[in-house]
Design a protein around this motif. Structure first.
Motif, PDB file in Angstrom:
ATOM      1  N   MET A 113       0.872  -1.089  -0.211  1.00  0.00           N
ATOM      2  CA  MET A 113      -0.031   0.779   0.072  1.00  0.00           C
ATOM      3  C   MET A 113       1.404   1.461  -0.358  1.00  0.00           C
ATOM      4  N   ASP A 114       0.593   2.414  -0.970  1.00  0.00           N
ATOM      5  CA  ASP A 114       1.460   3.078  -0.712  1.00  0.00           C
ATOM      6  C   ASP A 114       0.394   4.629  -1.341  1.00  0.00           C
ATOM      7  N   ILE A 115       0.761   4.955   0.588  1.00  0.00           N
ATOM      8  CA  ILE A 115       0.103   6.090   0.986  1.00  0.00           C
ATOM      9  C   ILE A 115       0.152   7.175  -0.540  1.00  0.00           C
ATOM     10  N   GLY A 116       1.400   7.722  -0.830  1.00  0.00           N
ATOM     11  CA  GLY A 116       1.744   8.379  -2.357  1.00  0.00           C
ATOM     12  C   GLY A 116       0.518   8.178  -2.885  1.00  0.00           C
ATOM     13  N   LYS A 117       0.243   6.974  -3.734  1.00  0.00           N
ATOM     14  CA  LYS A 117      -0.558   6.926  -5.048  1.00  0.00           C
ATOM     15  C   LYS A 117      -2.060   6.547  -4.563  1.00  0.00           C
ATOM     16  N   ILE A 118      -2.041   6.508  -2.802  1.00  0.00           N
ATOM     17  CA  ILE A 118      -3.702   7.099  -2.750  1.00  0.00           C
ATOM     18  C   ILE A 118      -4.593   8.266  -2.702  1.00  0.00           C
ATOM     19  N   GLU A 119      -3.049   9.188  -2.340  1.00  0.00           N
ATOM     20  CA  GLU A 119      -3.154  10.941  -2.521  1.00  0.00           C
ATOM     21  C   GLU A 119      -3.262  11.053  -3.985  1.00  0.00           C
ATOM     22  N   LEU A 120      -2.348  10.574  -4.857  1.00  0.00           N
ATOM     23  CA  LEU A 120      -2.765  10.857  -5.865  1.00  0.00           C
ATOM     24  C   LEU A 120      -3.758  10.559  -7.200  1.00  0.00           C
ATOM     25  N   GLY A 121      -4.743   9.567  -6.283  1.00  0.00           N
ATOM     26  CA  GLY A 121      -5.857   9.309  -7.017  1.00  0.00           C
ATOM     27  C   GLY A 121      -6.834  10.045  -6.877  1.00  0.00           C
ATOM     28  N   TRP A 122      -6.749  10.590  -5.538  1.00  0.00           N
ATOM     29  CA  TRP A 122      -7.779  11.054  -4.662  1.00  0.00           C
ATOM     30  C   TRP A 122      -7.563  12.911  -5.438  1.00  0.00           C
ATOM     31  N   LYS A 123      -6.582  13.154  -5.660  1.00  0.00           N
ATOM     32  CA  LYS A 123      -6.042  13.890  -6.497  1.00  0.00           C
ATOM     33  C   LYS A 123      -6.629  14.636  -7.822  1.00  0.00           C
ATOM     34  N   TYR A 124      -6.685  13.132  -8.663  1.00  0.00           N
ATOM     35  CA  TYR A 124      -6.992  12.605 -10.069  1.00  0.00           C
ATOM     36  C   TYR A 124      -9.261  12.570  -9.649  1.00  0.00           C
ATOM     37  N   ASN A 125      -9.145  11.990  -8.712  1.00  0.00           N
ATOM     38  CA  ASN A 125     -10.770  12.011  -8.469  1.00  0.00           C
ATOM     39  C   ASN A 125     -11.272  13.006  -8.512  1.00  0.00           C
ATOM     40  N   GLN A 126     -11.042  14.267  -8.198  1.00  0.00           N
ATOM     41  CA  GLN A 126     -11.307  15.342  -7.506  1.00  0.00           C
ATOM     42  C   GLN A 126     -11.574  16.611  -9.026  1.00  0.00           C
ATOM     43  N   THR A 152     -12.992  14.771 -21.129  1.00  0.00           N
ATOM     44  CA  THR A 152     -12.130  14.875 -20.049  1.00  0.00           C
ATOM     45  C   THR A 152     -12.146  14.258 -19.196  1.00  0.00           C
ATOM     46  N   GLU A 153     -12.902  13.925 -18.012  1.00  0.00           N
ATOM     47  CA  GLU A 153     -13.350  12.430 -17.091  1.00  0.00           C
ATOM     48  C   GLU A 153     -12.643  11.273 -17.474  1.00  0.00           C
ATOM     49  N   ILE A 154     -12.684  11.551 -18.527  1.00  0.00           N
ATOM     50  CA  ILE A 154     -11.952   9.778 -19.016  1.00  0.00           C
ATOM     51  C   ILE A 154     -10.640   9.912 -19.495  1.00  0.00           C
ATOM     52  N   ASN A 155      -9.942  10.983 -19.719  1.00  0.00           N
ATOM     53  CA  ASN A 155      -8.767  11.802 -20.219  1.00  0.00           C
ATOM     54  C   ASN A 155      -8.117  11.453 -18.602  1.00  0.00           C
ATOM     55  N   ILE A 156      -8.985  12.010 -17.976  1.00  0.00           N
ATOM     56  CA  ILE A 156      -7.551  11.777 -16.187  1.00  0.00           C
ATOM     57  C   ILE A 156      -8.058  11.291 -16.063  1.00  0.00           C
ATOM     58  N   LEU A 157      -9.341  10.134 -15.508  1.00  0.00           N
ATOM     59  CA  LEU A 157      -9.094   8.912 -14.857  1.00  0.00           C
ATOM     60  C   LEU A 157      -7.884   7.777 -16.179  1.00  0.00           C
ATOM     61  N   LYS A 158      -7.996   8.036 -17.165  1.00  0.00           N
ATOM     62  CA  LYS A 158      -6.864   6.983 -17.571  1.00  0.00           C
ATOM     63  C   LYS A 158      -5.258   7.675 -17.307  1.00  0.00           C
ATOM     64  N   GLU A 159      -5.178   8.984 -16.865  1.00  0.00           N
ATOM     65  CA  GLU A 159      -3.742   9.554 -16.486  1.00  0.00           C
ATOM     66  C   GLU A 159      -3.530   8.687 -15.583  1.00  0.00           C
ATOM     67  N   THR A 168      -6.469   4.313  -5.937  1.00  0.00           N
ATOM     68  CA  THR A 168      -7.927   4.823  -4.944  1.00  0.00           C
ATOM     69  C   THR A 168      -9.171   3.703  -6.451  1.00  0.00           C
ATOM     70  N   PRO A 169      -9.725   2.892  -5.600  1.00  0.00           N
ATOM     71  CA  PRO A 169     -10.339   2.279  -6.710  1.00  0.00           C
ATOM     72  C   PRO A 169     -11.747   2.509  -7.315  1.00  0.00           C
ATOM     73  N   TYR A 170     -12.305   3.760  -6.673  1.00  0.00           N
ATOM     74  CA  TYR A 170     -13.391   4.532  -7.757  1.00  0.00           C
ATOM     75  C   TYR A 170     -12.983   5.443  -9.034  1.00  0.00           C
ATOM     76  N   THR A 171     -11.169   5.533  -9.130  1.00  0.00           N
ATOM     77  CA  THR A 171     -10.936   5.790 -10.627  1.00  0.00           C
ATOM     78  C   THR A 171     -10.960   4.761 -10.556  1.00  0.00           C
ATOM     79  N   TYR A 172     -10.748   3.199 -10.945  1.00  0.00           N
ATOM     80  CA  TYR A 172     -10.958   1.986 -11.382  1.00  0.00           C
ATOM     81  C   TYR A 172     -12.257   1.930 -11.980  1.00  0.00           C
ATOM     82  N   ASN A 173     -12.897   2.112 -10.841  1.00  0.00           N
ATOM     83  CA  ASN A 173     -14.704   1.379 -11.259  1.00  0.00           C
ATOM     84  C   ASN A 173     -15.307   2.739 -11.920  1.00  0.00           C
ATOM     85  N   ARG A 174     -14.864   4.164 -12.014  1.00  0.00           N
ATOM     86  CA  ARG A 174     -15.687   4.697 -12.694  1.00  0.00           C
ATOM     87  C   ARG A 174     -14.868   4.362 -14.709  1.00  0.00           C
ATOM     88  N   LEU A 175     -13.675   4.344 -14.133  1.00  0.00           N
ATOM     89  CA  LEU A 175     -13.269   4.308 -15.640  1.00  0.00           C
ATOM     90  C   LEU A 175     -13.765   3.101 -16.162  1.00  0.00           C
TER      91      LEU A 175
END
Length: 105
Positions: A1-14, A24-31, A39-46
């Motif tokens: 578990m990488d806290i940095g990658k979790i925090e980064l995921g939250w930023k992208y999700n926001q 653009t939402e798709i492009n952000i989530l792909k990035e 962050t599971p939301y990222t993958y689920n939403r995409l």
């Protein structure tokens, strides 16, 4: 578990949530996925958005990428003695993967 990658995921999700329902939402989530955020939301939403666009194979790959992360997280949780199961969003990803895998091409 990488806290940095979790925090980064939250930023992208926001960022993605602010422009929900756009290309653009798709492009952000792909990035975010390309950076292996945890962050599971990222993958689920995409995967939902890709499925809606008829991109079944891409949606499956997104789910499988998170499945790898989830397995690592479960291993970490068990090693720490946590008894919690997977999250509802993680469960949704597995359900979506199963559903996509079972649909005929």
């Amino acid at each position: 578990m990488d806290i940095g990658k979790i925090e980064l995921g939250w930023k992208y999700n926001q960022k993605a949530i602010k422009i929900k329902g756009t290309k653009t939402e798709i492009n952000i989530l792909k990035e975010a996925v390309s950076k292996s955020v945890e962050t599971p939301y990222t993958y689920n939403r995409l995967s939902i958005l890709l499925s809606k666009e008829g991109k079944r194979n891409e949606a499956i790959e997104v789910c499988k990428k998170y499945q790898i992360i989830m397995n690592k997280r479960l291993k970490f949780r068990r090693a720490k003695g946590y008894t919690e199961d997977i999250s509802p969003t993680e469960r949704a990803i597995l359900k979506r993967l199963n559903s996509l895998d079972n649909k005929s091409v």
